[in-house]
Design an enzyme around this catalytic site. Structure first.
Site, PDB file in Angstrom:
ATOM      1  N   GLY A 192      31.295 -30.637   8.476  1.00  0.00           N
ATOM      2  CA  GLY A 192      31.597 -31.437   7.300  1.00  0.00           C
ATOM      3  C   GLY A 192      33.071 -31.504   6.966  1.00  0.00           C
ATOM      4  N   THR A 193      33.791 -30.403   7.132  1.00  0.00           N
ATOM      5  CA  THR A 193      35.213 -30.395   6.778  1.00  0.00           C
ATOM      6  C   THR A 193      35.998 -31.364   7.645  1.00  0.00           C
ATOM      7  OG1 THR A 193      35.152 -28.134   5.929  1.00  0.00           O
ATOM      8  CG2 THR A 193      37.289 -28.972   6.652  1.00  0.00           C
TER       9      THR A 193
ATOM     10  N   HIS B 248      24.495 -27.357   9.533  1.00  0.00           N
ATOM     11  CA  HIS B 248      24.048 -26.025   9.111  1.00  0.00           C
ATOM     12  C   HIS B 248      23.553 -25.974   7.668  1.00  0.00           C
ATOM     13  CE1 HIS B 248      27.520 -24.350   6.681  1.00  0.00           C
ATOM     14  NE2 HIS B 248      28.084 -25.420   7.186  1.00  0.00           N
TER      15      HIS B 248
ATOM     16  N   CYS C 154      33.459 -21.784   0.742  1.00  0.00           N
ATOM     17  CA  CYS C 154      34.768 -22.034   1.342  1.00  0.00           C
ATOM     18  C   CYS C 154      35.905 -21.517   0.455  1.00  0.00           C
ATOM     19  CB  CYS C 154      34.953 -23.539   1.591  1.00  0.00           C
ATOM     20  SG  CYS C 154      33.715 -24.212   2.713  1.00  0.00           S
TER      21      CYS C 154
END
Length: 391
Positions: A71-72, A208, A334
């Site tokens: 995603g990042t 994930h 995060c």
């Protein structure tokens, strides 16, 4: 096998058996999907079949699915890549808009673009529930629509679970020809996602979070949208994202996405029931607890409970619960370990103390009533100890 009660599924969730099976079946196979020989063609087939399955689940075209490391990377590619492409075509388009409650995978690229002199960052405010202030968006568009390069608004918030008014955002942006990116990492599997019907131009998902492997995700981006790559190399993925494709991970990703979408309705109902039990129990055991985010189930994720415990330090409370085998979070994983108040709660108008006194309990596919009861049994004594530690 751990006996901990794991309630941090918004950070990551266990792989589902279907994804494990699909991935492990490919781990012993050899072949680079870019190679032309038989082994390479076999690996390419696994990738393309996985891409088609992901596209079918998300209701988009297979050619729109750009596979990434997660995603990042997908968020960075959307924000930077679209902003650079738009500014190259029209130097006046320097303004990059996003909400003040985005995940750091969006916020940090936006702020980096500004600090590097590539763009101007525009952070849009939210209301007390953490939902975008549409009047503020209207005001910016009325004054500066011709300067906007891209607008990024998450589908659902990773800390509070608040669902953003994405349909209204897309309609407003479309009237000015502004591309919209949505981070849907938390929404996938919890809310119905139809990329085509949503009208978004780009959308981020991650494996994930839905029971797939760590290290793979996708940016779904319409082929009509120009994107400047942030990684250069072999020209894979439409020359937008170079790098050798991980065929086993793609297989696991596809299996997890299919299962999450197929089970989404039943999953939502089950998590809503568990969430209601958890919230009701917290209010009984800690009467002054404040549950953050929308009360309306239609405006929030079904499995996220973000709560403030007045008089407590969230980090201390987390560790007290952890000592009793209860695993949760103070917010985004995060940002874990970073000694600062949640930017999401601060943007919602909460005080520094409120923001620091909060925990996120996030339910997932393995969560049970016994997990909820374990939290409720532990929370009262842990809150008392956390408050005593501040005296």
């Amino acid at each position: 096998m751990s006996t901990a009660v794991y309630l941090d599924h918004a950070a990551t969730t266990p792989m589902v058996p279907a994804a494990v099976e699909a991935m492990t079946a490919e781990l012993v196979a050899v072949g680079n999907p870019s190679s032309l020989h038989a082994s390479g063609r076999r690996a390419r087939r696994i990738v393309e079949e996985g891409r088609e399955r992901i596209a079918a689940a998300l209701r988009c075209r297979p050619g729109d699915v750009v596979l990434t490391s997660g995603g990042t990377e997908a968020d960075n590619l959307a924000v930077k890549g679209i902003a650079w492409a738009r500014r190259a075509a029209d130097p006046a388009r320097r303004l990059v808009l996003t909400s003040a409650v985005e995940h750091h995978a969006v916020l940090d690229p936006v702020l980096w673009l500004e600090s590097a002199g590539h763009a101007e960052a525009g952070l849009l405010p939210v209301d007390a529930d953490g939902r975008l202030d549409l009047d503020a968006l209207d005001a910016v568009l009325a004054a500066r629509a011709a300067e906007v390069a891209v607008l990024s608004v998450m589908w659902a918030n990773n800390e509070t679970g608040a669902v953003q008014p994405l349909a209204e955002v897309v309609a407003r942006a479309a009237a000015h020809g502004i591309p919209v990116h949505a981070d849907a990492v938390q929404a996938l599997g919890a809310l119905p996602l139809d990329v085509g019907a949503s009208g978004v131009d780009a959308l981020t998902v991650s494996a994930h979070k839905v029971g797939g492997p760590v290290g793979i995700g996708a940016l779904v981006v319409r082929r009509e949208i120009d994107v400047v790559p942030i990684v250069h190399g072999g020209g894979q993925e439409r020359d937008i994202r170079s790098g050798t494709l991980d065929a086993p991970a793609v297989a696991g990703f596809a299996a997890a996405v299919e299962l999450a979408v197929d089970r989404q309705d039943a999953h939502r109902r089950r998590l809503e029931a568990l969430r209601a039990r958890l919230v009701d129990g917290l209010r009984v055991r800690v009467p002054d607890v404040v549950v953050n985010g929308p009360d309306d189930p239609a405006l929030r994720l079904p499995g996220v409970v973000h709560a403030s415990f007045p008089g407590c330090e969230g980090d201390s409370l987390l560790m007290l619960l952890d000592a009793r085998g209860i695993e949760c979070s103070t917010g985004s994983a995060c940002s874990a370990g970073v000694p600062q108040a949640s930017h999401v709660l601060l943007a919602m108008g909460r005080s520094e103390d409120d923001a620091r006194s909060s925990l996120r309990f996030s339910l997932g596919h393995p969560s049970t009533e016994a997990d909820v009861e374990a939290v409720l049994e532990a929370i009262g004594p842990c809150v008392e100890r956390a408050r005593a530690a501040r005296v």
